[in-house]
Motif scaffolding. Structure first.
Motif, PDB file in Angstrom:
ATOM      1  N   ASP A 176       0.831  -1.205  -0.163  1.00 40.32           N
ATOM      2  CA  ASP A 176       0.025   0.051  -0.081  1.00 40.32           C
ATOM      3  C   ASP A 176       1.026   1.262  -0.085  1.00 40.32           C
ATOM      4  OD1 ASP A 176      -0.848  -0.449   3.426  1.00 40.32           O
ATOM      5  OD2 ASP A 176       0.967  -0.564   2.592  1.00 40.32           O
ATOM      6  N   PRO A 177       0.479   2.330  -0.526  1.00 37.77           N
ATOM      7  CA  PRO A 177      -0.965   2.635  -1.018  1.00 37.77           C
ATOM      8  C   PRO A 177      -1.093   2.091  -2.354  1.00 37.77           C
ATOM      9  CG  PRO A 177       0.342   4.678  -1.028  1.00 37.77           C
ATOM     10  CD  PRO A 177       1.196   3.442  -0.607  1.00 37.77           C
ATOM     11  N   PHE A 178      -0.586   1.432  -3.217  1.00 36.31           N
ATOM     12  CA  PHE A 178      -0.576   1.425  -4.454  1.00 36.31           C
ATOM     13  C   PHE A 178      -1.391   0.047  -5.091  1.00 36.31           C
ATOM     14  CE2 PHE A 178       2.673   4.979  -4.130  1.00 36.31           C
ATOM     15  CZ  PHE A 178       1.977   5.801  -4.987  1.00 36.31           C
ATOM     16  N   THR A 223      -3.692   4.493  -6.887  1.00 35.47           N
ATOM     17  CA  THR A 223      -3.686   4.380  -5.360  1.00 35.47           C
ATOM     18  C   THR A 223      -4.931   3.373  -5.098  1.00 35.47           C
ATOM     19  OG1 THR A 223      -5.244   6.131  -4.919  1.00 35.47           O
ATOM     20  CG2 THR A 223      -2.926   6.527  -4.810  1.00 35.47           C
TER      21      THR A 223
END
Lengths: 373, 228
Positions: free
Chosen positions: A313-315, A332
């Motif tokens: 995270d955040p992707f 995201t």
């Protein structure tokens, strides 16, 4: 010249195992981070390192087979090697360096081919110089010419650009592309730069931690989300082969056709019909669930979500099917959940024109005013 | 300024040293290459044997030569009967003695020069189709040339000064084996020879200095010529 390779080699505290098959023409990229075993693999191909086990074949020529004890010495393999540090012979002039391998090759290239290579590499004015009076980029070109003139069946390039600054890099890349376009000799190109690899290679072998993890066509490998940690999250992106469709002289734009759509990019110095490769970094792709209006971006492409992979995270990465062509977007996880994306969702992929990197846009050589209208 | 006998000693010294260095040079290159790049059993032993004359008293070298090449020694007798070669009391024997004593100077300089050559350069030559012998003559030897020349000049200068091994092996024969150092020794031994000894000693010092400077200069020039 199809290269078939399967080797294993043990160093103290490090083991390399690799197996892949390189196609008979074009460029095979050997990609991986530093210390992933790439140089070991090409040294084994060249015959500079004898792996503990395995076999290497070039077409029907067995270069190495540890099981039967065949090990053709490097000097008889007819494999050219362009080293990262050029390794020119310091006591010989550029001319003598260039002809060192030529003199020793079993089938000598004719004089007009020698002149052709010297002209292609733009080194005719350097012939009388000693290597210590050359710039880094010039050394690289002479090294490339020296290997080419030995008339090899296969050319190995070990990070030929790594030791150079950006300006010098652009001094060599176009020559590599021209070489590829002329299909003079198949090449194995080692690099830890995904940008170089996707710009040059047709086929990709990914190395990691001493192993060859996967191999296949560049576009396929680059759009595989499970390989993103290896192909480099930040720099990773889809590779799209396209063709110049037309130039828009009024706006100074060029349209590129690909399977499933068209891109608009700032004008390229390439004739309509010219084949190009665009690289679209995942971080440069925006995803919308509705067709956006009043948007400055020129490239809005309808697509279907094929696969979603939540990264650290955040992707998250999303693989998109754009009329048969794969694109990858990096967004995201917040956006992912907010938009409610799932495999099968119809979306629009927005690619800013500027982010379509094109290759092969080398201005046509020696053609005064060659800009096509 | 110099007497005929002094000139004779000087010319003889040059002749003996030239022959000694030139005859030993090919062997020195070979041994240096083996020591620098070779991997074989007995390498340390070879290294030791080559360096031995540096630490051995020259008189011992002379003695060993005498018991090997003396006309009553088996090898010496055979060489004399078969080829008519006689080293004892002959200038060729002096050259042999000088060659052995100064051999380590040549080997060491050449070996250092070869070891300083980047092996990767040789690997590049290999991928371009050059075999081991080809690589030695086209890459290694030219790049080691400054070391070869410096080694030869140093050995030449040292050879001019060799005393112990020569006087032990081939004695002190005027016009045949009486080189510069032997002439100095003879002068010192003779009543009233101090002035002569001083002149010859001054020449010796001059030659030694010139030799060392020349070796340095030649190495620099060659380094520049081969582009480094």
């Amino acid at each position: 010249m199809t290269l078939r390779l399967r080797i294993g080699h043990r160093f103290p505290g490090f083991q390399v195992t690799a197996s892949f098959e390189a196609p008979p023409s074009g460029i095979t990229g050997l990609f991986g981070p530093s210390g992933s075993g790439k140089t070991t693999v090409i040294n084994a191909i060249a015959g500079l390192l004898r792996p503990d086990e395995g076999a290497i074949e070039l077409d029907d020529r067995v270069l190495l087979d540890r099981a039967t004890g065949i090990d053709v010495p490097a000097r008889r393999r007819r494999i050219g090697y362009v080293f990262q540090d050029a390794r020119l012979f310091p006591h010989l002039s550029v001319h003598s360096n260039l002809l060192y391998g030529w003199r020793r090759s079993p089938v000598r290239l004719p004089q007009h081919e020698i002149d052709g290579v010297i002209e292609m590499l733009g080194i005719a004015h350097l012939l009388e110089r000693k290597p210590h009076r050359l710039s880094g980029g010039e050394k690289g070109r002479v090294s490339l010419g020296r290997a080419l003139l030995s008339n090899p069946d296969l050319l190995l390039l070990d990070e030929p650009l790594a030791a150079l600054d950006t300006a010098r890099r652009h001094e060599i890349l176009p020559y590599l592309e021209r070489l590829k376009a002329e299909a003079r000799v198949p090449m194995v190109y080692v690099s830890h730069s995904i940008e170089e690899i996707t710009r040059l290679a047709d086929m990709l072998v990914v190395m990691n931690g001493g192993r060859s993890v996967v191999s296949g066509p560049v576009a396929e490998i680059m759009s595989r989300l499970d390989l993103f940690p290896l192909t480099g999250r930040f720099e990773a992106g889809a590779v799209v082969d396209c063709r110049v469709e037309a130039h828009d002289a009024r706006h100074g734009m060029t349209s590129l056709l690909f399977e499933g759509g068209r891109f608009l990019v700032p004008r390229l110095a390439a004739e309509p019909g010219h084949a190009l490769r665009a690289r679209i970094r995942a971080r440069d792709v925006i995803v919308a669930t509705e067709e956006p209006r009043g948007l400055s971006a020129n490239n809005v492409l309808p697509a279907i979500v094929r696969e979603i992979r939540r990264d650290q995270d955040p992707f998250a990465e999303i693989a998109l099917d754009c009329g048969g062509t794969s694109l990858v977007a990096r967004i995201t996880q917040l956006s992912l959940d907010r938009l409610g994306l799932a495999p099968g969702t119809s979306v629009y992929a927005i690619v800013k024109a500027l982010n379509v990197e094109t290759r092969g846009s080398l201005p046509a050589p020696r053609r005064a005013g060659g800009e096509s209208a | 300024m110099l007497t005929d006998a002094e000139w004779e000693a000087l010319v003889l010294s040059f002749k003996i040293s030239t022959v000694a260095v030139l005859c030993a040079l090919p062997l020195a290159v070979l041994v240096a290459a083996l020591l620098a790049r070779g991997r074989f059993p007995g390498r340390s032993l070879l290294d030791g044997i080559v360096l031995m004359p540096l630490v051995l008293p020259p008189v011992v070298v002379g003695y060993l030569l005498l018991v090997t090449f003396g006309t009553r020694a088996p090898l010496g007798a055979w060489l004399h009967e078969t080829f008519g070669w006689r080293f004892v009391f002959s200038w060729t024997g002096a050259a042999l003695a000088a060659a052995i004593v100064t051999f380590p100077f040549q080997v060491r300089a050449i070996r250092l020069a070869i070891e300083a050559i980047d092996r990767d350069i040789s690997a590049a030559a290999e991928t371009l189709g050059a075999g081991p012998v080809d690589r030695f003559f086209s890459i290694v030897l030219p790049l080691a040339l400054p070391g070869v020349v410096a080694g030869a000049i140093t050995a030449f200068a040292a050879s001019l000064g060799e005393f112990g091994a020569i006087i032990t092996f081939v004695s002190n024969v005027p016009g045949e084996t009486r080189t510069l150092p032997l002439a100095i020794y003879t002068a010192i031994q003779s009543p009233g020879g101090e002035a002569q000894a001083a002149r010859l000693a001054a020449i010796s010092i001059g030659l030694a200095l010139a030799g060392l400077l020349l070796a340095e200069l030649a190495a620099k020039r060659l380094e520049h010529m081969i582009g480094r």
